[in-house]
Design a protein around this motif. Sequence first.
Motif, PDB file in Angstrom:
ATOM      1  N   HIS A 162       0.876  -1.177   0.000  1.00 22.98           N
ATOM      2  CA  HIS A 162       0.000   0.000   0.000  1.00 22.98           C
ATOM      3  C   HIS A 162       0.910   1.223   0.000  1.00 22.98           C
ATOM      4  O   HIS A 162       1.852   1.292   0.798  1.00 22.98           O
ATOM      5  CB  HIS A 162      -0.900   0.035   1.236  1.00 22.98           C
ATOM      6  N   ALA A 163       0.618   2.172  -0.876  1.00 21.17           N
ATOM      7  CA  ALA A 163       1.466   3.371  -0.938  1.00 21.17           C
ATOM      8  C   ALA A 163       0.607   4.584  -1.286  1.00 21.17           C
ATOM      9  O   ALA A 163      -0.336   4.474  -2.075  1.00 21.17           O
ATOM     10  CB  ALA A 163       2.552   3.189  -1.991  1.00 21.17           C
ATOM     11  N   ALA A 174      -2.933   0.855  -8.280  1.00 19.63           N
ATOM     12  CA  ALA A 174      -2.013   1.723  -9.011  1.00 19.63           C
ATOM     13  C   ALA A 174      -1.053   0.934  -9.891  1.00 19.63           C
ATOM     14  O   ALA A 174      -0.640   1.407 -10.942  1.00 19.63           O
ATOM     15  CB  ALA A 174      -1.219   2.576  -8.023  1.00 19.63           C
ATOM     16  N   LEU A 175      -0.732  -0.282  -9.449  1.00 23.52           N
ATOM     17  CA  LEU A 175       0.279  -1.054 -10.166  1.00 23.52           C
ATOM     18  C   LEU A 175      -0.086  -2.539 -10.144  1.00 23.52           C
ATOM     19  O   LEU A 175      -0.558  -3.052  -9.123  1.00 23.52           O
ATOM     20  CB  LEU A 175       1.637  -0.863  -9.466  1.00 23.52           C
ATOM     21  N   VAL A 193      -1.032  -6.919  -6.852  1.00 25.11           N
ATOM     22  CA  VAL A 193      -1.195  -5.488  -7.115  1.00 25.11           C
ATOM     23  C   VAL A 193      -0.624  -4.613  -5.994  1.00 25.11           C
ATOM     24  O   VAL A 193      -0.399  -5.062  -4.868  1.00 25.11           O
ATOM     25  CB  VAL A 193      -2.702  -5.145  -7.288  1.00 25.11           C
ATOM     26  N   GLY A 194      -0.412  -3.348  -6.364  1.00 19.21           N
ATOM     27  CA  GLY A 194      -0.084  -2.316  -5.391  1.00 19.21           C
ATOM     28  C   GLY A 194      -1.286  -1.398  -5.261  1.00 19.21           C
ATOM     29  O   GLY A 194      -1.855  -0.958  -6.267  1.00 19.21           O
ATOM     30  N   VAL A 195      -1.687  -1.115  -4.024  1.00 16.15           N
ATOM     31  CA  VAL A 195      -2.920  -0.370  -3.781  1.00 16.15           C
ATOM     32  C   VAL A 195      -2.595   1.013  -3.219  1.00 16.15           C
ATOM     33  O   VAL A 195      -1.682   1.183  -2.396  1.00 16.15           O
ATOM     34  CB  VAL A 195      -3.831  -1.148  -2.780  1.00 16.15           C
ATOM     35  N   VAL A 196      -3.360   2.016  -3.670  1.00 18.49           N
ATOM     36  CA  VAL A 196      -3.197   3.383  -3.197  1.00 18.49           C
ATOM     37  C   VAL A 196      -3.790   3.495  -1.795  1.00 18.49           C
ATOM     38  O   VAL A 196      -4.890   2.989  -1.545  1.00 18.49           O
ATOM     39  CB  VAL A 196      -3.909   4.376  -4.154  1.00 18.49           C
ATOM     40  N   LYS A 197      -3.048   4.155  -0.895  1.00 19.07           N
ATOM     41  CA  LYS A 197      -3.593   4.393   0.457  1.00 19.07           C
ATOM     42  C   LYS A 197      -3.616   5.891   0.739  1.00 19.07           C
ATOM     43  O   LYS A 197      -3.021   6.692   0.012  1.00 19.07           O
ATOM     44  CB  LYS A 197      -2.794   3.649   1.507  1.00 19.07           C
TER      45      LYS A 197
END
Length: 199
Positions: A162-163, A174-175, A193-197
Amino acid sequence: RTSPRLLCVATQQKNTGQNLEEDQNQSQNEQKVEPSSAEKMLTEEKAKLEEQLKEVTDKYKRALADAENVRQRSQKLVEEAKLYGIQSFCKDLLEVADILEKATESVPKEEIKDENPHLKSLYEGLVMTEVQIQKVFKKHGLLRLNPVGAKFDPYEHEALFHAPMEGKEPGTIALVSKIGYKLHGRTLRPALVGVVKDA
């Protein structure tokens, strides 16, 4: 003129006839009031048999319902086996698709020129193979999950990190590190996946 003796005999006979009728009526009434032991046994036997018939009918209806449930369950299992029987085979093929995708991505676009015909034909062959494998996947109900920009769904995605990211809504993807796949609507491999936080 009738003799008094004859009158007495006639009266006596008449009285005897009445007495006989009364006796018969009385004995019939007694029979109605007190049924014989044979009738009692038959009535009890009839009640027992009716109870047994009720029990057997109930068991028969339950057995029919159970058999129908088993038939429906078996039919559902057979249908699922037809749909998802290729699941482990598909999982193995996903690795091949991943390797093909990485191979095509690793070739620098500026190197694909007519001056370099071997690399160009190799690259085109890899792209065609990748397209063909995706067609085969689609034909058998295996679909790609590339959820960039979609909302995070724990049933379809696996969060690696999470970023915070500017301009992106929290909770969106996001990714995509690794493409996911679904087989007939069931997640076969979640997308990594990479998740928006929140910042």
